[in-house]
Design a protein around this motif. Structure first.
Motif, PDB file in Angstrom:
ATOM      1  N   MET A  79       0.293   0.508   6.852  1.00 14.98           N
ATOM      2  CA  MET A  79       0.419   1.783   6.176  1.00 14.98           C
ATOM      3  C   MET A  79       1.398   2.629   6.957  1.00 14.98           C
ATOM      4  O   MET A  79       1.325   2.706   8.159  1.00 14.98           O
ATOM      5  CB  MET A  79      -0.955   2.446   6.136  1.00 14.98           C
ATOM      6  N   LYS A  80       2.345   3.245   6.214  1.00 16.49           N
ATOM      7  CA  LYS A  80       3.243   4.182   6.883  1.00 16.49           C
ATOM      8  C   LYS A  80       3.575   5.349   5.968  1.00 16.49           C
ATOM      9  O   LYS A  80       3.541   5.239   4.746  1.00 16.49           O
ATOM     10  CB  LYS A  80       4.513   3.499   7.375  1.00 16.49           C
ATOM     11  N   VAL A  81       3.924   6.458   6.607  1.00 14.49           N
ATOM     12  CA  VAL A  81       4.351   7.656   5.894  1.00 14.49           C
ATOM     13  C   VAL A  81       5.811   7.470   5.505  1.00 14.49           C
ATOM     14  O   VAL A  81       6.653   7.119   6.337  1.00 14.49           O
ATOM     15  CB  VAL A  81       4.174   8.906   6.782  1.00 14.49           C
ATOM     16  N   LEU A  82       6.122   7.709   4.239  1.00 13.43           N
ATOM     17  CA  LEU A  82       7.498   7.609   3.745  1.00 13.43           C
ATOM     18  C   LEU A  82       8.212   8.948   3.796  1.00 13.43           C
ATOM     19  O   LEU A  82       9.395   9.015   4.115  1.00 13.43           O
ATOM     20  CB  LEU A  82       7.503   7.058   2.319  1.00 13.43           C
ATOM     21  N   SER A  83       7.500  10.020   3.467  1.00 12.95           N
ATOM     22  CA  SER A  83       8.060  11.374   3.560  1.00 12.95           C
ATOM     23  C   SER A  83       6.941  12.389   3.410  1.00 12.95           C
ATOM     24  O   SER A  83       5.856  12.080   2.935  1.00 12.95           O
ATOM     25  CB  SER A  83       9.151  11.617   2.511  1.00 12.95           C
ATOM     26  N   SER A 125       9.592  18.083  -7.658  1.00 15.97           N
ATOM     27  CA  SER A 125       9.992  17.813  -6.282  1.00 15.97           C
ATOM     28  C   SER A 125      11.500  17.977  -6.193  1.00 15.97           C
ATOM     29  O   SER A 125      12.245  17.523  -7.066  1.00 15.97           O
ATOM     30  CB  SER A 125       9.573  16.411  -5.838  1.00 15.97           C
ATOM     31  N   ILE A 126      11.907  18.670  -5.137  1.00 15.82           N
ATOM     32  CA  ILE A 126      13.337  18.855  -4.901  1.00 15.82           C
ATOM     33  C   ILE A 126      13.542  18.916  -3.390  1.00 15.82           C
ATOM     34  O   ILE A 126      12.911  19.718  -2.702  1.00 15.82           O
ATOM     35  CB  ILE A 126      13.896  20.094  -5.632  1.00 15.82           C
ATOM     36  N   GLY A 127      14.369  18.016  -2.888  1.00 16.35           N
ATOM     37  CA  GLY A 127      14.536  17.924  -1.443  1.00 16.35           C
ATOM     38  C   GLY A 127      13.187  17.655  -0.799  1.00 16.35           C
ATOM     39  O   GLY A 127      12.427  16.813  -1.250  1.00 16.35           O
ATOM     40  N   GLY A 128      12.865  18.398   0.239  1.00 13.34           N
ATOM     41  CA  GLY A 128      11.593  18.237   0.940  1.00 13.34           C
ATOM     42  C   GLY A 128      10.495  19.139   0.432  1.00 13.34           C
ATOM     43  O   GLY A 128       9.525  19.387   1.147  1.00 13.34           O
ATOM     44  N   PHE A 129      10.629  19.624  -0.807  1.00 13.00           N
ATOM     45  CA  PHE A 129       9.650  20.552  -1.369  1.00 13.00           C
ATOM     46  C   PHE A 129       8.942  19.956  -2.573  1.00 13.00           C
ATOM     47  O   PHE A 129       9.554  19.257  -3.380  1.00 13.00           O
ATOM     48  CB  PHE A 129      10.336  21.850  -1.837  1.00 13.00           C
ATOM     49  N   LEU A 130       7.658  20.262  -2.708  1.00  9.66           N
ATOM     50  CA  LEU A 130       6.908  19.990  -3.921  1.00  9.66           C
ATOM     51  C   LEU A 130       6.506  21.359  -4.449  1.00  9.66           C
ATOM     52  O   LEU A 130       5.738  22.081  -3.817  1.00  9.66           O
ATOM     53  CB  LEU A 130       5.667  19.143  -3.653  1.00  9.66           C
ATOM     54  N   GLN A 170      -2.395  21.769   1.814  1.00  7.16           N
ATOM     55  CA  GLN A 170      -1.297  22.323   2.586  1.00  7.16           C
ATOM     56  C   GLN A 170      -0.016  21.510   2.528  1.00  7.16           C
ATOM     57  O   GLN A 170       1.054  22.040   2.775  1.00  7.16           O
ATOM     58  CB  GLN A 170      -1.737  22.513   4.049  1.00  7.16           C
ATOM     59  N   SER A 171      -0.107  20.222   2.203  1.00 12.15           N
ATOM     60  CA  SER A 171       1.088  19.385   2.189  1.00 12.15           C
ATOM     61  C   SER A 171       0.827  18.153   1.333  1.00 12.15           C
ATOM     62  O   SER A 171      -0.320  17.772   1.107  1.00 12.15           O
ATOM     63  CB  SER A 171       1.424  18.959   3.618  1.00 12.15           C
ATOM     64  N   THR A 172       1.905  17.545   0.863  1.00 13.54           N
ATOM     65  CA  THR A 172       1.835  16.265   0.166  1.00 13.54           C
ATOM     66  C   THR A 172       2.588  15.236   0.995  1.00 13.54           C
ATOM     67  O   THR A 172       3.725  15.480   1.408  1.00 13.54           O
ATOM     68  CB  THR A 172       2.448  16.370  -1.241  1.00 13.54           C
ATOM     69  N   VAL A 173       1.953  14.101   1.238  1.00 10.23           N
ATOM     70  CA  VAL A 173       2.539  13.048   2.059  1.00 10.23           C
ATOM     71  C   VAL A 173       2.649  11.787   1.204  1.00 10.23           C
ATOM     72  O   VAL A 173       1.653  11.323   0.643  1.00 10.23           O
ATOM     73  CB  VAL A 173       1.688  12.782   3.318  1.00 10.23           C
ATOM     74  N   LEU A 174       3.865  11.260   1.097  1.00 15.62           N
ATOM     75  CA  LEU A 174       4.093  10.016   0.363  1.00 15.62           C
ATOM     76  C   LEU A 174       3.904   8.847   1.318  1.00 15.62           C
ATOM     77  O   LEU A 174       4.461   8.853   2.426  1.00 15.62           O
ATOM     78  CB  LEU A 174       5.493   9.998  -0.235  1.00 15.62           C
ATOM     79  N   GLU A 184      -2.732  16.059   0.555  1.00 16.92           N
ATOM     80  CA  GLU A 184      -2.700  15.106  -0.554  1.00 16.92           C
ATOM     81  C   GLU A 184      -1.813  13.942  -0.126  1.00 16.92           C
ATOM     82  O   GLU A 184      -0.688  14.145   0.341  1.00 16.92           O
ATOM     83  CB  GLU A 184      -2.099  15.750  -1.800  1.00 16.92           C
ATOM     84  N   TYR A 185      -2.321  12.728  -0.287  1.00 14.80           N
ATOM     85  CA  TYR A 185      -1.544  11.519  -0.033  1.00 14.80           C
ATOM     86  C   TYR A 185      -1.247  10.857  -1.372  1.00 14.80           C
ATOM     87  O   TYR A 185      -2.139  10.734  -2.217  1.00 14.80           O
ATOM     88  CB  TYR A 185      -2.314  10.549   0.864  1.00 14.80           C
ATOM     89  N   VAL A 186       0.008  10.436  -1.566  1.00 14.71           N
ATOM     90  CA  VAL A 186       0.426   9.842  -2.831  1.00 14.71           C
ATOM     91  C   VAL A 186       1.129   8.516  -2.561  1.00 14.71           C
ATOM     92  O   VAL A 186       1.981   8.416  -1.683  1.00 14.71           O
ATOM     93  CB  VAL A 186       1.401  10.773  -3.597  1.00 14.71           C
ATOM     94  N   GLU A 187       0.751   7.516  -3.324  1.00 10.99           N
ATOM     95  CA  GLU A 187       1.452   6.229  -3.333  1.00 10.99           C
ATOM     96  C   GLU A 187       2.139   6.135  -4.703  1.00 10.99           C
ATOM     97  O   GLU A 187       1.463   6.065  -5.732  1.00 10.99           O
ATOM     98  CB  GLU A 187       0.468   5.072  -3.159  1.00 10.99           C
ATOM     99  N   HIS A 188       3.466   6.203  -4.706  1.00  4.42           N
ATOM    100  CA  HIS A 188       4.205   6.134  -5.961  1.00  4.42           C
ATOM    101  C   HIS A 188       4.215   4.697  -6.491  1.00  4.42           C
ATOM    102  O   HIS A 188       4.257   3.750  -5.725  1.00  4.42           O
ATOM    103  CB  HIS A 188       5.666   6.561  -5.754  1.00  4.42           C
ATOM    104  N   THR A 189       4.213   4.589  -7.814  1.00  2.37           N
ATOM    105  CA  THR A 189       4.423   3.299  -8.434  1.00  2.37           C
ATOM    106  C   THR A 189       5.931   3.068  -8.524  1.00  2.37           C
ATOM    107  O   THR A 189       6.725   4.006  -8.459  1.00  2.37           O
ATOM    108  CB  THR A 189       3.829   3.266  -9.861  1.00  2.37           C
TER     109      THR A 189
END
Length: 121
Positions: free
Chosen positions: A1-5, A44-49, A65-69, A111-116
């Motif tokens: 598992m790793k953080v993408l952004s 989402s735009i740049g580093g912002f949600l 407080q943050s969203t982590v992909l 919030e952690y998100v795994e994109h399809t």
């Protein structure tokens, strides 16, 4: 598992009013993603949600407080559970894939998100 952004969350009343300054700041013409979700609009735009809606609609989202992909949502859940994290919501199907919302030890809510594949291009 790793953080993408990691995306900084911005809560606004009107997405169309918020985007012009963010376009200029990031140098991007358009948001990478834009969609309605649970009574709000998300982009989402740049580093912002950016999460937009009325104060009432935004209320349930403000604790995050943050969203982590990430590349492996199940791995995140296992890792944080082993360290005393509490899953507040999820895993859930969301427009971009799957998510969980976790309260970390110490209280921060992320919030952690795994994109399809289809949501990431």
């Amino acid at each position: 598992m790793k953080v993408l952004s990691t995306l900084a969350r911005l809560y606004v009343g009107d997405l169309d009013r918020a985007l012009p300054a963010l376009r200029e700041l990031t140098g991007l013409e358009e948001p990478g993603l834009r969609f309605p979700y649970s009574g709000v609009e998300v982009a989402s735009i740049g580093g912002f949600l950016v999460v937009a809606g009325t104060e009432e609609a935004l209320a349930p989202f403000r604790r995050v407080q943050s969203t982590v992909l990430v590349d492996d949502l199940d791995g995140v859940q296992d890792l944080l559970g082993a360290h005393g994290g509490e899953v507040l919501s999820g895993p859930n199907q969301v427009p971009t894939g799957r998510n969980i919302t976790v309260r970390h030890p110490g209280g921060v809510v992320i919030e952690y998100v795994e994109h399809t594949r289809s949501s990431t291009g």
